[in-house]
Design an enzyme around this catalytic site. Structure first.
Site, PDB file in Angstrom:
ATOM      1  N   ASP A 193      -8.806   1.368  -9.028  1.00 25.14           N
ATOM      2  CA  ASP A 193      -8.032   2.600  -9.139  1.00 25.14           C
ATOM      3  C   ASP A 193      -7.186   2.522 -10.407  1.00 25.14           C
ATOM      4  OD1 ASP A 193      -5.977   0.914  -8.501  1.00 25.14           O
ATOM      5  OD2 ASP A 193      -5.572   1.776  -6.541  1.00 25.14           O
ATOM      6  N   GLY A 241      -4.822  12.770  -3.127  1.00 29.06           N
ATOM      7  CA  GLY A 241      -3.719  13.501  -2.521  1.00 29.06           C
ATOM      8  C   GLY A 241      -3.899  13.825  -1.056  1.00 29.06           C
ATOM      9  N   HIS A 276     -13.226  -9.143  11.667  1.00 31.51           N
ATOM     10  CA  HIS A 276     -13.776  -8.241  12.688  1.00 31.51           C
ATOM     11  C   HIS A 276     -13.573  -6.771  12.303  1.00 31.51           C
ATOM     12  CE1 HIS A 276     -14.654  -6.198  16.411  1.00 31.51           C
ATOM     13  NE2 HIS A 276     -13.486  -5.597  16.272  1.00 31.51           N
ATOM     14  N   ASP A 332     -12.197   4.339   0.942  1.00 30.85           N
ATOM     15  CA  ASP A 332     -11.515   3.040   0.887  1.00 30.85           C
ATOM     16  C   ASP A 332     -10.203   3.159   1.635  1.00 30.85           C
ATOM     17  OD1 ASP A 332      -8.868   2.637  -1.020  1.00 30.85           O
ATOM     18  OD2 ASP A 332      -9.955   4.493  -1.417  1.00 30.85           O
ATOM     19  N   CYS A 341     -19.893  -5.875  19.793  1.00 25.46           N
ATOM     20  CA  CYS A 341     -19.910  -6.261  18.377  1.00 25.46           C
ATOM     21  C   CYS A 341     -20.632  -7.591  18.205  1.00 25.46           C
ATOM     22  CB  CYS A 341     -18.476  -6.371  17.857  1.00 25.46           C
ATOM     23  SG  CYS A 341     -18.376  -6.843  16.119  1.00 25.46           S
TER      24      CYS A 341
END
EC number: 2.4.2.29
Length: 383
Positions: free
Chosen positions: A95, A222, A341, A272, A310
């Site tokens: 970024d 934003g 995890h 992200d 999982c």
């Protein structure tokens, strides 16, 4: 000259309109929609690059502002760039540092040239401009760079937001000029950031300004700054169609499971967020049955895995009772297990989203996932 970043559209989900695609970068191809773990200081907290590869992380995000302050771009330059410095041979997105300048520094002054602010660690006076943000990212050598934008507060009135959008557009033009001047545009792709808050006319103005500059990808900035989820979804509904179909679309700072699914349904390819790693250090885990706070006393004698459904290394190996013990004692290994995890959970969720798009059933998948996770319950706990 081949572009550093290209987007390949594979399929549109007939049921939802979500996109399945690939983003091609100098360090490999990324299947989309996808989630990017955040490695602010050239590390995803408590994870090794080997861990990230084991969980099929395709790309990570690093932070220009933080790396500029520590260790400084000169040291990373000596190392041969960020990939070499951190031993990560897959794609990296950086970024621009804009968000950190606006969120971490109390003392800042915005001018047309850039932002004057104080280092949040030392108090030293610093200045970051569009050109400087590009120069730092060129040294870092990320595959995808972000334009330097103004990050307005939420909420902000229309007149403030309009002036902010117009400045962001002028800064985007300067970023692009600096990027082209550097000669790095064949090895690093620069994305523009569409701003405008919740105002449809300003999102349109921002998108028109930025698409005219023909960036290889576009982000929606934003959002996820305190607005309700339905507002975010509404903004995406009128913003995503303004973005080119042949370029990647990135929703910045979003990482809760419901928002990843809802963002994909609205045409987003990239996400992200620090959420999965940050909550992991408080002992909060994402599971197929919803939010689980493993540090709670009721798990002291619970020898089942964090998530029965999982198949990550943590769930195959360790119990809730053991992980609770580690977290309560503030053992780093506990934070490592919950972080692994949570990241695995979101990366695997995006695999399921991609499969659902392929099978034209993303809305059905959303309904089932929301029901099992508990999002449909009244007063459901989210992140």
């Amino acid at each position: 000259m081949t572009a550093a970043i290209t987007y390949e559209h594979i399929k549109t989900c007939k049921q939802s309109g979500a996109r399945l695609g690939r983003v091609h970068t100098p360090h490999g191809t990324i299947e989309t929609p996808m989630f990017m773990p955040v490695g602010t200081l050239a590390t995803v907290k408590t994870m090794s690059p080997e861990d990230l590869k084991a969980m099929d992380a395709q790309i990570i995000l690093s932070n220009t502002y933080h790396l500029w302050l520590r260790p400084g771009e000169e040291i990373i330059k000596e190392a041969g760039g960020l990939h070499q410095f951190m031993n990560w041979d897959k794609p990296i997105l950086t970024d621009s540092g804009g968000f950190q300048v606006f969120s971490l520094s109390d003392l800042r002054k915005i001018t047309e040239e850039g932002v004057h602010f104080r280092n949040h660690l030392s108090g030293e006076k610093l200045f970051l401009s569009p050109e400087k943000a590009m120069q730092i990212q060129h040294v870092l050598g990320s595959d995808i760079m972000m334009a330097f934008d103004e990050c307005p507060p939420y909420p902000a009135d229309h007149s403030y937001m309009k002036a902010s959008v117009e400045r962001t557009s002028r800064w985007a033009e300067r970023c692009l000029a600096e990027h082209k001047r550097s000669g790095k545009d064949s090895v690093q792709g620069l994305f523009g950031i569409i701003q405008g808050g919740e105002y449809e006319d300003l999102r349109k103005q921002s998108a028109n300004d930025l698409t005219a500059l023909d960036f290889p990808g576009y982000a929606v900035g934003g959002l996820s700054v305190g607005e309700p989820k339905d507002v975010m979804n509404h903004v995406l509904e009128f913003t995503t169609p303004l973005m080119p179909e042949d370029k990647p679309r990135y929703l910045m700072g979003v990482g809760s499971p419901d928002s990843l699914i809802d963002g994909a349904i609205r045409g987003i390819d990239m996400f992200d967020c620090v959420l999965p790693t940050r909550i992991a250090r408080n002992g909060t885990c994402m599971t197929s049955a919803g939010r689980l706070v493993v540090r709670n006393a009721k798990y002291a004698r619970d020898f089942s895995p964090l998530d029965e459904k999982c198949d990550c290394h943590v769930c195959r190996t360790y119990s809730r009772a053991y992980i609770r013990h580690l977290i309560k004692c503030e053992e780093t290994f506990g934070f490592r297990l919950t972080t692994y995890h949570n990241l695995y959970f979101l990366l695997n969720l995006m695999k399921q989203v991609r499969q659902a798009i392929m099978d034209d059933c993303l809305l059905d998948f959303r309904e089932q996932f929301f029901e099992e996770y508990g999002f449909n319950k009244e007063n459901a706990r989210n992140f």
